[in-house]
Design an enzyme around this catalytic site. Structure first.
Site, PDB file in Angstrom:
ATOM      1  N   GLU A 139      10.602 -18.662  73.527  1.00  0.00           N
ATOM      2  CA  GLU A 139      11.218 -19.938  73.912  1.00  0.00           C
ATOM      3  C   GLU A 139      10.374 -20.545  75.033  1.00  0.00           C
ATOM      4  O   GLU A 139       9.961 -19.836  75.946  1.00  0.00           O
ATOM      5  CB  GLU A 139      12.650 -19.671  74.414  1.00  0.00           C
ATOM      6  N   GLU A 144      14.017 -29.015  82.206  1.00  0.00           N
ATOM      7  CA  GLU A 144      15.309 -28.373  82.447  1.00  0.00           C
ATOM      8  C   GLU A 144      15.598 -28.296  83.943  1.00  0.00           C
ATOM      9  O   GLU A 144      14.717 -27.980  84.736  1.00  0.00           O
ATOM     10  CB  GLU A 144      15.324 -26.945  81.871  1.00  0.00           C
TER      11      GLU A 144
END
Ligand SMILES: *[C@@H]1O[C@H](CO)[C@@H](O)[C@H](O)[C@H]1NC(C)=O
Ligand SMILES: *[C@@H]1O[C@H](CO)[C@@H](O)[C@H](O)[C@H]1NC(C)=O
Ligand SMILES: *[C@@H]1O[C@H](CO)[C@@H](O)[C@H](O)[C@H]1NC(C)=O
Ligand SMILES: *[C@@H]1O[C@H](CO)[C@@H](O)[C@H](O)[C@H]1NC(C)=O
Ligand SMILES: *[C@@H]1O[C@H](CO)[C@@H](O)[C@H](O)[C@H]1NC(C)=O
Ligand SMILES: *[C@@H]1O[C@H](CO)[C@@H](O)[C@H](O)[C@H]1NC(C)=O
Length: 358
Positions: A139, A144
């Site tokens: 990932e 974020e």
């Protein structure tokens, strides 16, 4: 004479056929074509993160105006900010979890241009990519952070096998490393990943929006994984002209060299994922929440019931583009033109050199 001709040929050929790496546009997503390139995963019950959200199907999300193209042609992706749920302490606010229909392979460059990233106490947006088998296929988190954070956070998450950000990386990135081990252990709830904080103000939150946003990019190739943020006034012109040349860009914000984590074995083909969570393991973590929101509320979940807390919980996107250097990707079209064009040119120049010299 007999020496000169081959030398001239080899030199001209080498000069002309070794251009900077060519990045071929394989996905160019904006407006309605952006939204149709994603699947709305309503069954993503947020198992990993325990957030206070319900992810809607495409038809429900469109009916509730959670995803649409605005009058500027920008893609809006938001959480519900019209429903109050006073008294329901377990309330899950409506949101969406979008997964790209096409996968990105090694040898790709993803470029994301936005003017607004969701923010606000309890809000947790993410633009990331994930392999089919999580965490074993890896990932990459490009955009974020949570609550009222003002800078972006990058990370990688990997499965079994060693994956770390090697210490040599820090001399080659502008961000600050806060965690070096990328390995996730789902059974132990260990999912920090190897994290780098951007040092540029305006890379997240209200500051990002006030500065008309900017561009994020991730380059994934055999040398490693590099991630950049450019504020609006410093976006390289080759990005704007869709002819990106990352080798000409300023130092990356985050750099994960292959020496610490194999970009080919720790990562499989990646699905691009975009969503907005609320509270959960990151935004709702007490320590994290208190860092920027202790003066706003005593707990994350106490905010969820009130619709007006989510007026800034939206993505406003200019485009997302994926470029590839890899002619064997399933989704990309290879740019054989550049190669054959240059090869023809080299042959032509070599023939010219031959006649000039003889
Ligand atoms: C939707 O999300 C769930 C939970 O995260 C996952 O198990 C499932 O594979 C996803 N569906 C698709 C089509 O990706
Ligand atoms: C191209 O993509 C395939 C499939 O993901 C991968 O196995 C291969 O290593 C890639 N080649 C390059 C040059 O990145
Ligand atoms: C620095 O980063 C670039 C890519 O951005 C890479 O080509 C180079 O090898 C890196 N050097 C080190 C020491 O990691
Ligand atoms: C990284 O974390 C994993 C899982 O906790 C652990 O097994 C591994 O030893 C760690 N690697 C390093 C270099 O500390
Ligand atoms: C934008 O980035 C450039 C280059 O890093 C920096 O000099 C400038 O101060 C930034 N502008 C804003 C408004 O943050
Ligand atoms: C909800 O958020 C949008 C921005 O996405 C804003 O325009 C609107 O005024 C907010 N409030 C309501 C009640 O819709």
């Amino acid at each position: 004479m007999t020496m000169t001709i081959p030398v001239a040929f080899v030199l001209t050929f080498a000069l002309i056929t070794t251009p900077a790496q060519t990045y071929t546009l394989s996905q160019d997503l904006s407006g309605s074509n952006f939204l149709s390139a994603f699947t709305y995963n309503e069954s993503a019950i947020d198992y990993n993160n325990y957030g206070n959200v319900h992810f809607l199907s495409q038809s429900d999300a469109v009916a509730d105006s959670l995803t649409y193209v605005d009058s500027n042609g920008h893609v809006i992706i938001k959480v519900d900010n019209t429903t109050d749920a006073d008294g329901d302490s377990t309330y899950g606010r409506n949101s969406v979890y979008l997964e790209s229909n096409e996968m990105m392979t090694i040898g790709s460059l993803l470029v994301f241009d936005a003017v607004h990233i969701p923010y606000g106490c309890s809000v947790w947006p993410s633009l990331f990519t994930q392999g089919q088998d999580w965490p074993d296929n890896g990932e990459m988190d490009l955009v974020e952070n949570v609550n009222l954070a003002t800078t972006n956070q990058y990370s990688l998450h990997a499965g079994s096998g060693s994956c770390v950000q090697s210490s040599s990386a820090t001399s080659n990135q502008t961000g600050t490393t806060t965690s070096t081990n990328c390995t996730v252990v789902p059974s132990e709830d260990e999912n920090t990943g190897c994290v780098v904080e951007d040092t540029q103000s305006n890379s997240f939150g209200a500051g990002f929006a006030e500065n008309n946003g900017g561009v994020y990019a991730v380059l994934w190739d055999d040398s490693g994984i590099a991630m950049w943020f450019f504020n609006r006034s410093s976006v390289p012109s080759d990005i704007s002209s869709s002819e990106p040349d990352p080798s000409s860009w300023s130092t990356a914000s985050a750099w994960y060299p292959a020496s610490g984590c194999s970009p080919s074995s720790a990562f499989g083909p990646q699905t691009i994922t975009l969503y907005i969570d609320i509270c959960g393991a990151f935004a709702g973590d007490t320590t994290t929440f208190d860092e920027t929101c202790s003066s706003v509320a005593s707990s994350c979940t106490s905010l969820v019931q009130t619709a007006s807390n989510y007026d800034n919980a939206y993505w406003e996107i200019n485009y997302l583009r994926v470029y590839t250097t890899n002619s064997t990707t399933s989704s990309g079209t290879s740019n054989t033109y550049a190669v054959s064009h240059n090869t023809l040119l080299a042959v032509f120049v070599a023939i010219l050199a031959f006649f000039t010299i003889t």
